[in-house]
Motif scaffolding. Structure first.
Motif, PDB file in Angstrom:
ATOM      1  N   GLU A   1       0.796  -1.329   0.035  1.00 60.87           N
ATOM      2  CA  GLU A   1      -0.004  -0.044   0.002  1.00 60.87           C
ATOM      3  C   GLU A   1       0.899   1.232  -0.084  1.00 60.87           C
ATOM      4  OE1 GLU A   1      -2.763  -0.054   3.229  1.00 60.87           O
ATOM      5  OE2 GLU A   1      -3.650  -1.917   2.607  1.00 60.87           O
ATOM      6  N   ALA A   2       1.818   1.249   0.926  1.00 62.22           N
ATOM      7  CA  ALA A   2       2.911   2.232   0.754  1.00 62.22           C
ATOM      8  C   ALA A   2       3.395   2.630  -0.516  1.00 62.22           C
ATOM      9  CB  ALA A   2       3.751   2.323   1.819  1.00 62.22           C
ATOM     10  N   ILE A   3       3.944   1.396  -1.541  1.00 61.67           N
ATOM     11  CA  ILE A   3       4.562   1.699  -2.624  1.00 61.67           C
ATOM     12  C   ILE A   3       3.498   2.344  -3.508  1.00 61.67           C
ATOM     13  CG2 ILE A   3       5.369   0.195  -4.500  1.00 61.67           C
ATOM     14  CD1 ILE A   3       6.642  -1.568  -2.318  1.00 61.67           C
ATOM     15  N   ASP A   4       2.138   1.572  -3.337  1.00 62.15           N
ATOM     16  CA  ASP A   4       1.354   1.971  -4.220  1.00 62.15           C
ATOM     17  C   ASP A   4       0.982   3.769  -4.201  1.00 62.15           C
ATOM     18  OD1 ASP A   4       0.913  -0.238  -5.757  1.00 62.15           O
ATOM     19  OD2 ASP A   4      -0.814  -0.743  -4.553  1.00 62.15           O
ATOM     20  N   GLY A   5       1.022   4.123  -2.625  1.00 61.21           N
ATOM     21  CA  GLY A   5       0.687   5.606  -2.597  1.00 61.21           C
ATOM     22  C   GLY A   5       1.896   6.529  -3.097  1.00 61.21           C
ATOM     23  N   ARG A   6       3.042   5.812  -2.921  1.00 58.74           N
ATOM     24  CA  ARG A   6       4.280   6.630  -3.347  1.00 58.74           C
ATOM     25  C   ARG A   6       4.246   6.783  -4.726  1.00 58.74           C
ATOM     26  NH1 ARG A   6       6.952   3.878   1.009  1.00 58.74           N
ATOM     27  NH2 ARG A   6       7.595   2.362  -0.536  1.00 58.74           N
TER      28      ARG A   6
END
Length: 120
Positions: free
Chosen positions: A33-38
């Motif tokens: 999720e963090a990777i997608d958000g970034r």
């Protein structure tokens, strides 16, 4: 009894391992999720940057256009000033013309009144 204790210990270890596995799955999901958000943040930043570059190019084009029409604008201002002056001069000349016509009509009326004949 020892086998039961051992089975209980194995069950406890198995539960702990399952708990650790669930925690690791949650951590991996959070990282995804963090990777997608970034990634979405970087994409939005790139879109904004492209839009700003486009706006900058358009603004530069508008500035060049304004500079290109500046001589025309100056000439238009001169023509406008001439038209305003011509309008004022026309009003003055019209007033003088009316005064001359009125004076001529008055002189003709006075001549007619004094001689009884129309003016020559």
């Amino acid at each position: 009894m020892a086998d039961e204790n051992m089975e209980v210990e194995i069950a406890r270890l198995d539960e702990r391992l399952k708990s650790i596995e669930r925690m690791l799955v949650d951590v991996v999901a959070g990282q995804k999720e963090a990777i997608d958000g970034r990634r979405r943040g970087y994409e939005a930043q790139e879109r904004t940057e492209r839009e700003m570059i486009g706006i900058n190019h358009r603004l530069t084009s508008v500035e060049k256009s304004v500079e290109a029409i500046r001589p025309t604008t100056v000439e238009l201002e001169r023509v406008r000033d001439r038209v305003v002056f011509a309008g004022s001069l026309g009003k003055v000349l019209w007033a003088i013309g009316k005064a001359v016509i009125s004076a001529a009509a008055g002189a003709a009326a006075a001549y007619y009144a004094m001689t009884g004949r129309p003016p020559p």
